[in-house]
Design a protein around this motif. Structure first.
Motif, PDB file in Angstrom:
ATOM      1  N   GLN A 214     -29.212 127.425  95.762  1.00 41.30           N
ATOM      2  CA  GLN A 214     -30.594 127.357  95.284  1.00 41.30           C
ATOM      3  C   GLN A 214     -31.130 125.962  95.575  1.00 41.30           C
ATOM      4  O   GLN A 214     -30.361 125.001  95.682  1.00 41.30           O
ATOM      5  N   GLU A 215     -32.426 125.868  95.700  1.00 38.13           N
ATOM      6  CA  GLU A 215     -33.086 124.566  95.850  1.00 38.13           C
ATOM      7  C   GLU A 215     -33.796 124.167  94.564  1.00 38.13           C
ATOM      8  O   GLU A 215     -33.927 122.996  94.268  1.00 38.13           O
ATOM      9  N   THR A 216     -34.294 125.177  93.823  1.00 40.15           N
ATOM     10  CA  THR A 216     -34.967 124.884  92.561  1.00 40.15           C
ATOM     11  C   THR A 216     -34.329 125.724  91.471  1.00 40.15           C
ATOM     12  O   THR A 216     -33.807 126.808  91.745  1.00 40.15           O
ATOM     13  N   PRO A 217     -34.289 125.294  90.240  1.00 35.19           N
ATOM     14  CA  PRO A 217     -34.875 124.055  89.715  1.00 35.19           C
ATOM     15  C   PRO A 217     -34.109 122.789  90.114  1.00 35.19           C
ATOM     16  O   PRO A 217     -34.605 121.683  89.905  1.00 35.19           O
ATOM     17  N   GLN A 218     -32.943 122.929  90.731  1.00 38.07           N
ATOM     18  CA  GLN A 218     -32.220 121.780  91.275  1.00 38.07           C
ATOM     19  C   GLN A 218     -31.339 122.317  92.402  1.00 38.07           C
ATOM     20  O   GLN A 218     -30.908 123.464  92.362  1.00 38.07           O
ATOM     21  N   PRO A 219     -31.083 121.507  93.427  1.00 37.41           N
ATOM     22  CA  PRO A 219     -30.232 121.985  94.521  1.00 37.41           C
ATOM     23  C   PRO A 219     -28.792 122.204  94.042  1.00 37.41           C
ATOM     24  O   PRO A 219     -28.208 121.317  93.406  1.00 37.41           O
ATOM     25  N   LEU A 220     -28.271 123.404  94.288  1.00 39.78           N
ATOM     26  CA  LEU A 220     -26.887 123.734  93.922  1.00 39.78           C
ATOM     27  C   LEU A 220     -26.323 124.712  94.939  1.00 39.78           C
ATOM     28  O   LEU A 220     -27.020 125.617  95.385  1.00 39.78           O
ATOM     29  N   HIS A 221     -25.060 124.523  95.255  1.00 42.66           N
ATOM     30  CA  HIS A 221     -24.278 125.528  95.977  1.00 42.66           C
ATOM     31  C   HIS A 221     -23.218 126.009  95.006  1.00 42.66           C
ATOM     32  O   HIS A 221     -22.605 125.201  94.297  1.00 42.66           O
ATOM     33  N   TYR A 222     -22.988 127.320  94.972  1.00 39.68           N
ATOM     34  CA  TYR A 222     -22.036 127.863  94.016  1.00 39.68           C
ATOM     35  C   TYR A 222     -21.511 129.199  94.521  1.00 39.68           C
ATOM     36  O   TYR A 222     -22.104 129.830  95.388  1.00 39.68           O
TER      37      TYR A 222
END
Length: 167
Positions: free
Chosen positions: A148-156
């Protein structure tokens, strides 16, 4: 009555961080949807501090709160004073989910058959950690990567582990 199948649901960072200041250290809407899809219609077993961080019983599930306080109660919740008492309260359900926090995860880890772990692909500061466990005791049966890029960038990754049969 039959004991339910027990599973842990947790999101954790690479360094096993699961929380900070009694809250999640990231915002990941897809993880919350994943949690809801897994647990809807079943019993949730959580510690009192985890319950306090959520603030209410979650709709569509039976909330069992483990607390040492024998006078504790909350609307829509079952109070239990040990993990075993909480598990006993789930009789009649085919699945029950341990959903936090760290102390309850440590107690439940030897008892569960399945781990549903959202593996956050970064190191995150925190004050609550998932207990270390031997991955050799588990078989990875599913992995689904996401970002995801929003609400914060995360790879999971949403990962399912099943306990290896003992001989």
């Amino acid at each position: 009555m039959n004991r339910p199948s027990l599973a842990i649901v947790v999101a954790m960072a690479q360094n096993r961080t699961i929380g900070i200041n009694n809250t999640l250290p990231w915002r990941c809407p897809e993880d919350l949807k994943h949690f809801k899809a897994l647990t809807m219609g079943h019993h949730l077993i959580m510690g009192r501090k985890t319950f306090d961080s959520i603030g209410k019983a979650l709709p569509g599930r039976t909330t069992v709160v483990v607390t040492r306080n024998t006078t504790w109660s909350a609307e829509g919740c079952i109070a239990a004073h040990s993990l075993q008492q909480a598990i006993d309260a789930c009789n009649g359900d085919n699945s029950a989910f341990i959903v936090g926090g760290a102390e309850l995860y440590a107690q439940a880890l030897p008892l569960v058959e399945t781990l549903f772990i959202t593996e956050i692909d970064q190191i995150v500061d925190g004050d609550a950690y998932f207990p270390s466990f031997s991955r050799t005791e588990w078989i990875e049966t599913e992995r689904r990567s996401s970002a995801q890029e929003t609400p914060q960038p995360l790879h999971y990754d949403f990962v399912t582990y099943r306990r290896k049969p003992t001989n």
